[in-house]
Design a protein around this motif. Structure first.
Motif, PDB file in Angstrom:
ATOM      1  N   VAL A  97     -19.733 -16.137   1.428  1.00 48.25           N
ATOM      2  CA  VAL A  97     -19.246 -16.582   2.729  1.00 48.25           C
ATOM      3  C   VAL A  97     -18.515 -15.464   3.471  1.00 48.25           C
ATOM      4  O   VAL A  97     -17.952 -15.701   4.545  1.00 48.25           O
ATOM      5  CB  VAL A  97     -18.315 -17.796   2.560  1.00 48.25           C
ATOM      6  N   GLN A  98     -18.548 -14.272   2.926  1.00 52.00           N
ATOM      7  CA  GLN A  98     -17.874 -13.142   3.579  1.00 52.00           C
ATOM      8  C   GLN A  98     -18.504 -11.855   3.086  1.00 52.00           C
ATOM      9  O   GLN A  98     -18.916 -11.750   1.935  1.00 52.00           O
ATOM     10  CB  GLN A  98     -16.380 -13.148   3.240  1.00 52.00           C
ATOM     11  N   GLY A  99     -18.618 -10.893   3.993  1.00 53.73           N
ATOM     12  CA  GLY A  99     -19.164  -9.602   3.625  1.00 53.73           C
ATOM     13  C   GLY A  99     -20.541  -9.370   4.198  1.00 53.73           C
ATOM     14  O   GLY A  99     -21.166 -10.261   4.788  1.00 53.73           O
ATOM     15  N   VAL A 100     -21.022  -8.156   4.013  1.00 56.79           N
ATOM     16  CA  VAL A 100     -22.315  -7.754   4.559  1.00 56.79           C
ATOM     17  C   VAL A 100     -23.429  -8.568   3.904  1.00 56.79           C
ATOM     18  O   VAL A 100     -23.489  -8.700   2.681  1.00 56.79           O
ATOM     19  CB  VAL A 100     -22.548  -6.247   4.330  1.00 56.79           C
ATOM     20  N   GLY A 101     -24.298  -9.146   4.725  1.00 55.06           N
ATOM     21  CA  GLY A 101     -25.429  -9.924   4.235  1.00 55.06           C
ATOM     22  C   GLY A 101     -25.111 -11.385   3.988  1.00 55.06           C
ATOM     23  O   GLY A 101     -26.025 -12.171   3.676  1.00 55.06           O
ATOM     24  N   ALA A 102     -23.846 -11.787   4.119  1.00 57.77           N
ATOM     25  CA  ALA A 102     -23.489 -13.184   3.848  1.00 57.77           C
ATOM     26  C   ALA A 102     -24.109 -14.115   4.883  1.00 57.77           C
ATOM     27  O   ALA A 102     -24.542 -15.226   4.553  1.00 57.77           O
ATOM     28  CB  ALA A 102     -21.974 -13.335   3.830  1.00 57.77           C
ATOM     29  N   ALA A 103     -24.184 -13.675   6.139  1.00 59.07           N
ATOM     30  CA  ALA A 103     -24.750 -14.534   7.181  1.00 59.07           C
ATOM     31  C   ALA A 103     -26.214 -14.851   6.893  1.00 59.07           C
ATOM     32  O   ALA A 103     -26.670 -15.989   7.073  1.00 59.07           O
ATOM     33  CB  ALA A 103     -24.604 -13.874   8.551  1.00 59.07           C
ATOM     34  N   GLN A 104     -26.969 -13.841   6.410  1.00 55.81           N
ATOM     35  CA  GLN A 104     -28.371 -14.079   6.076  1.00 55.81           C
ATOM     36  C   GLN A 104     -28.494 -15.083   4.924  1.00 55.81           C
ATOM     37  O   GLN A 104     -29.360 -15.958   4.935  1.00 55.81           O
ATOM     38  CB  GLN A 104     -29.058 -12.761   5.698  1.00 55.81           C
ATOM     39  N   GLU A 105     -27.618 -14.958   3.923  1.00 55.54           N
ATOM     40  CA  GLU A 105     -27.653 -15.906   2.804  1.00 55.54           C
ATOM     41  C   GLU A 105     -27.357 -17.336   3.276  1.00 55.54           C
ATOM     42  O   GLU A 105     -28.016 -18.291   2.853  1.00 55.54           O
ATOM     43  CB  GLU A 105     -26.629 -15.491   1.743  1.00 55.54           C
ATOM     44  N   ILE A 106     -26.389 -17.459   4.152  1.00 57.71           N
ATOM     45  CA  ILE A 106     -26.025 -18.785   4.664  1.00 57.71           C
ATOM     46  C   ILE A 106     -27.194 -19.398   5.436  1.00 57.71           C
ATOM     47  O   ILE A 106     -27.539 -20.577   5.258  1.00 57.71           O
ATOM     48  CB  ILE A 106     -24.771 -18.704   5.550  1.00 57.71           C
ATOM     49  N   ALA A 107     -27.834 -18.576   6.293  1.00 56.90           N
ATOM     50  CA  ALA A 107     -28.956 -19.084   7.086  1.00 56.90           C
ATOM     51  C   ALA A 107     -30.117 -19.498   6.193  1.00 56.90           C
ATOM     52  O   ALA A 107     -30.745 -20.549   6.394  1.00 56.90           O
ATOM     53  CB  ALA A 107     -29.405 -18.028   8.098  1.00 56.90           C
ATOM     54  N   VAL A 108     -30.417 -18.696   5.155  1.00 53.96           N
ATOM     55  CA  VAL A 108     -31.520 -19.016   4.241  1.00 53.96           C
ATOM     56  C   VAL A 108     -31.217 -20.301   3.472  1.00 53.96           C
ATOM     57  O   VAL A 108     -32.090 -21.165   3.285  1.00 53.96           O
ATOM     58  CB  VAL A 108     -31.757 -17.840   3.275  1.00 53.96           C
ATOM     59  N   ALA A 109     -29.974 -20.463   3.045  1.00 61.16           N
ATOM     60  CA  ALA A 109     -29.591 -21.665   2.301  1.00 61.16           C
ATOM     61  C   ALA A 109     -29.731 -22.913   3.162  1.00 61.16           C
ATOM     62  O   ALA A 109     -30.191 -23.973   2.701  1.00 61.16           O
ATOM     63  CB  ALA A 109     -28.160 -21.524   1.788  1.00 61.16           C
ATOM     64  N   ILE A 110     -29.358 -22.804   4.428  1.00 67.84           N
ATOM     65  CA  ILE A 110     -29.500 -23.947   5.334  1.00 67.84           C
ATOM     66  C   ILE A 110     -30.966 -24.302   5.510  1.00 67.84           C
ATOM     67  O   ILE A 110     -31.350 -25.490   5.454  1.00 67.84           O
ATOM     68  CB  ILE A 110     -28.841 -23.634   6.690  1.00 67.84           C
ATOM     69  N   ARG A 111     -31.806 -23.284   5.698  1.00 68.75           N
ATOM     70  CA  ARG A 111     -33.236 -23.557   5.903  1.00 68.75           C
ATOM     71  C   ARG A 111     -33.866 -24.152   4.638  1.00 68.75           C
ATOM     72  O   ARG A 111     -34.756 -24.999   4.709  1.00 68.75           O
ATOM     73  CB  ARG A 111     -33.961 -22.276   6.311  1.00 68.75           C
ATOM     74  N   GLU A 112     -33.426 -23.707   3.455  1.00 73.41           N
ATOM     75  CA  GLU A 112     -33.960 -24.264   2.219  1.00 73.41           C
ATOM     76  C   GLU A 112     -33.618 -25.757   2.093  1.00 73.41           C
ATOM     77  O   GLU A 112     -34.471 -26.564   1.711  1.00 73.41           O
ATOM     78  CB  GLU A 112     -33.387 -23.495   1.023  1.00 73.41           C
ATOM     79  N   PHE A 113     -32.381 -26.092   2.400  1.00 76.34           N
ATOM     80  CA  PHE A 113     -31.979 -27.493   2.319  1.00 76.34           C
ATOM     81  C   PHE A 113     -32.687 -28.337   3.379  1.00 76.34           C
ATOM     82  O   PHE A 113     -32.971 -29.522   3.160  1.00 76.34           O
ATOM     83  CB  PHE A 113     -30.469 -27.618   2.490  1.00 76.34           C
ATOM     84  N   ALA A 114     -32.942 -27.752   4.559  1.00 75.03           N
ATOM     85  CA  ALA A 114     -33.538 -28.523   5.656  1.00 75.03           C
ATOM     86  C   ALA A 114     -35.046 -28.676   5.515  1.00 75.03           C
ATOM     87  O   ALA A 114     -35.653 -29.513   6.196  1.00 75.03           O
ATOM     88  CB  ALA A 114     -33.222 -27.858   7.004  1.00 75.03           C
ATOM     89  N   THR A 115     -35.684 -27.886   4.619  1.00 76.42           N
ATOM     90  CA  THR A 115     -37.136 -27.930   4.446  1.00 76.42           C
ATOM     91  C   THR A 115     -37.488 -28.844   3.280  1.00 76.42           C
ATOM     92  O   THR A 115     -36.889 -28.734   2.203  1.00 76.42           O
ATOM     93  CB  THR A 115     -37.689 -26.523   4.170  1.00 76.42           C
ATOM     94  N   PRO A 116     -38.432 -29.783   3.455  1.00 70.60           N
ATOM     95  CA  PRO A 116     -38.835 -30.645   2.337  1.00 70.60           C
ATOM     96  C   PRO A 116     -39.265 -29.822   1.127  1.00 70.60           C
ATOM     97  O   PRO A 116     -39.940 -28.802   1.253  1.00 70.60           O
ATOM     98  CB  PRO A 116     -40.004 -31.443   2.918  1.00 70.60           C
ATOM     99  N   ASN A 117     -38.840 -30.304  -0.037  1.00 70.77           N
ATOM    100  CA  ASN A 117     -39.070 -29.542  -1.256  1.00 70.77           C
ATOM    101  C   ASN A 117     -39.428 -30.489  -2.385  1.00 70.77           C
ATOM    102  O   ASN A 117     -38.857 -31.573  -2.496  1.00 70.77           O
ATOM    103  CB  ASN A 117     -37.796 -28.748  -1.609  1.00 70.77           C
ATOM    104  N   LYS A 118     -40.363 -30.095  -3.234  1.00 66.25           N
ATOM    105  CA  LYS A 118     -40.778 -30.945  -4.356  1.00 66.25           C
ATOM    106  C   LYS A 118     -39.720 -31.029  -5.436  1.00 66.25           C
ATOM    107  O   LYS A 118     -39.785 -31.911  -6.312  1.00 66.25           O
ATOM    108  CB  LYS A 118     -42.078 -30.426  -4.937  1.00 66.25           C
ATOM    109  N   ASN A 119     -38.744 -30.119  -5.398  1.00 65.86           N
ATOM    110  CA  ASN A 119     -37.726 -30.100  -6.447  1.00 65.86           C
ATOM    111  C   ASN A 119     -36.617 -31.122  -6.220  1.00 65.86           C
ATOM    112  O   ASN A 119     -35.916 -31.481  -7.159  1.00 65.86           O
ATOM    113  CB  ASN A 119     -37.106 -28.706  -6.555  1.00 65.86           C
ATOM    114  N   TRP A 120     -36.431 -31.538  -4.980  1.00 62.66           N
ATOM    115  CA  TRP A 120     -35.421 -32.569  -4.706  1.00 62.66           C
ATOM    116  C   TRP A 120     -35.850 -33.387  -3.486  1.00 62.66           C
ATOM    117  O   TRP A 120     -36.555 -32.899  -2.609  1.00 62.66           O
ATOM    118  CB  TRP A 120     -34.035 -31.949  -4.462  1.00 62.66           C
ATOM    119  N   PRO A 121     -35.460 -34.669  -3.454  1.00 60.43           N
ATOM    120  CA  PRO A 121     -35.806 -35.506  -2.289  1.00 60.43           C
ATOM    121  C   PRO A 121     -35.104 -35.003  -1.034  1.00 60.43           C
ATOM    122  O   PRO A 121     -34.187 -34.162  -1.091  1.00 60.43           O
ATOM    123  CB  PRO A 121     -35.297 -36.898  -2.690  1.00 60.43           C
ATOM    124  N   ARG A 122     -35.549 -35.553   0.096  1.00 61.04           N
ATOM    125  CA  ARG A 122     -34.955 -35.149   1.374  1.00 61.04           C
ATOM    126  C   ARG A 122     -33.470 -35.473   1.395  1.00 61.04           C
ATOM    127  O   ARG A 122     -33.036 -36.550   1.000  1.00 61.04           O
ATOM    128  CB  ARG A 122     -35.649 -35.880   2.529  1.00 61.04           C
TER     129      ARG A 122
END
Length: 433
Positions: free
Chosen positions: A185-210
């Motif tokens: 949540v702080q430091g170089v590259g943290a913003a990219q990690e946060i954005a990727v994590a949000i997109r992973e949770f928002a995208t339907p996935n076979k590993n977990w229900p919506r």
């Protein structure tokens, strides 16, 4: 002399209203607060004092002017570095007036070391840009589900924010399924990690229900500490999410771009957990209240039904009693009528009548014949006196036409008419000449 008197008169005419000190001070305060509102000011701290009440007072000055400042207790989180005279700072607060002293001052809500103005300017520029694109529109913000089943949390796995959220969720909704996507949540590259994590949770996935809700969380800090949540990549990931997102970044006074884009802003991570789910204790109380309300309603309905049944039973009893009484009276009347007209009684009455008639028939004919003879003799005597034969014997006659109709006037005869005349001992015919 005259111009001075004229000037004095004009002055008093123009300033006819006389203010009290409080009225004037309050008017000045209203003007300042309306005109300036909340502003950023930078300068040097002097005359710093921490009051026993917890309020902090100091003067913010530069080479040409100074302004009194106050930080009210609980207005902002504790600073990492205590304030001291000579510190160069930037403050954010509302311009107001301390009426008791007639002194204008700045009520500070945010304080940061001087030199962060570039980050603030960058923040304001990005905020204006995204707002113009419609990322902050309230019309697009979605309401959170009332009873979510699965939530995802994007945060640091070792920070205090995740512990606060989990503690609240465990206490309020132990049935909830929670997925954590760990990020820096702080430091170089943290913003990219946060954005990727949000997109992973928002995208339907076979590993977990919506997921029902996504929480983006971080504890409080300075503008530099929270800067990853002011990056455009994070804002657009939140905007593109098909799942409602709650922003729980910093403390109440901390605002990030993430807060404006998210569907809901929580003042703290703990508050985010409280906003997402209803407390199980509240649910139990609500269920108890519903159960009591249903029981009370059922009880009232049963009681009302019993009262209506009692009323109907009483009404039916009265109606039946009335009907039975009516039938009894009818039966008594019919019985009395039958008794009054019983065959035995009728035979006795009829026998008595027959006996009376027989007796009358046996005794009545001689008397009836005698009475008839007497009436005939009386009538015969009357006829002898008043009858036509008596009149004829006294010398009168009766003239009749051929049909035997009595001629009473001269107008009833005509020439050649044949008539008959009756006298006491007979009659004779004649013709009219």
């Amino acid at each position: 002399m005259f111009p001075l008197m004229q000037l004095t008169a004009d002055f008093f005419q123009q300033t006819s209203k006389v203010f009290t000190v409080a009225e004037l001070t309050r008017a000045i305060r209203g003007t300042l607060e309306t005109k300036f509102g909340a502003v950023w000011v930078q300068g040097e701290i002097s005359n710093y004092k921490l009051h026993p009440s917890g309020h902090q007072y100091f003067t913010l000055k530069d080479a040409r002017a100074q302004i009194a400042c106050v930080i009210f207790r609980n207005a902002m989180p504790p600073l990492r570095t205590p304030l001291a005279d000579g510190a160069q700072v930037q403050v954010y607060g509302n311009v107001s007036v301390f009426e008791a002293r007639g002194q204008y001052q700045l009520s500070v809500q945010i304080l940061q070391p001087r030199g962060l103005g570039l980050l603030q300017a960058k923040f304001e520029a990005l905020k204006r840009k995204l707002e113009a694109e419609g990322l902050f529109d309230t019309a697009r913000k979605r309401a959170l589900p009332k009873f979510p089943k699965r939530i995802g949390i994007v945060t640091s796995p070792s920070g205090a924010a995740i512990r606060d959220i989990l503690n609240v969720l465990k206490r309020r909704a132990p049935w909830l399924q929670i997925l954590i996507n760990p990020v820096r949540v702080q430091g170089v590259g943290a913003a990219q990690e946060i954005a990727v994590a949000i997109r992973e949770f928002a995208t339907p996935n076979k590993n977990w229900p919506r997921l029902d809700v996504i929480v983006v969380a971080r504890g409080g800090g300075s503008i530099e500490d929270l800067w990853e949540f002011n990056e455009e990549i994070v804002a657009r990931a939140i905007f593109d999410s098909a799942v409602p997102i709650v922003s729980a970044v910093g403390h109440e006074i901390d605002f990030t771009i993430c807060d404006f884009v998210a569907d809901l802003r929580a003042p703290t991570p703990s508050a985010a957990a409280e906003l997402i789910v209803t407390d199980i204790a509240d649910l139990r109380r609500h269920m108890d209240n519903c159960r009591r309300a249903i029981w009370r309603e059922l009880f009232n309905r049963v009681r009302d039904a019993q009262q209506r049944l009692d009323h109907a039973r009483e009404t039916l009893r009265r109606c039946l009693s009335h009907k039975i009484d009516s039938y009894k009276r009818g039966l008594l009347h019919i019985a009395a009528a039958l008794q009054a007209r019983s065959p035995a009684r009728e035979l006795i009455i009829r026998r008595n009548r027959l006996l009376d008639l027989r007796r009358r028939l046996l005794t009545s004919p001689p008397r009836v014949i005698e009475n008839a003879r007497q009436r005939f003799q009386r009538i015969e005597g009357i006829l002898r006196v008043l009858g036509p034969d008596s009149t004829l014997r006294r010398g009168y006659s009766i003239t009749m036409n051929e049909r035997g109709k009595i001629i009473r006037t001269i107008a009833a005869v005509r020439p050649t008419m044949k008539i008959r005349t009756r006298v006491s001992d007979g009659e004779f015919g004649s013709e009219i000449l």
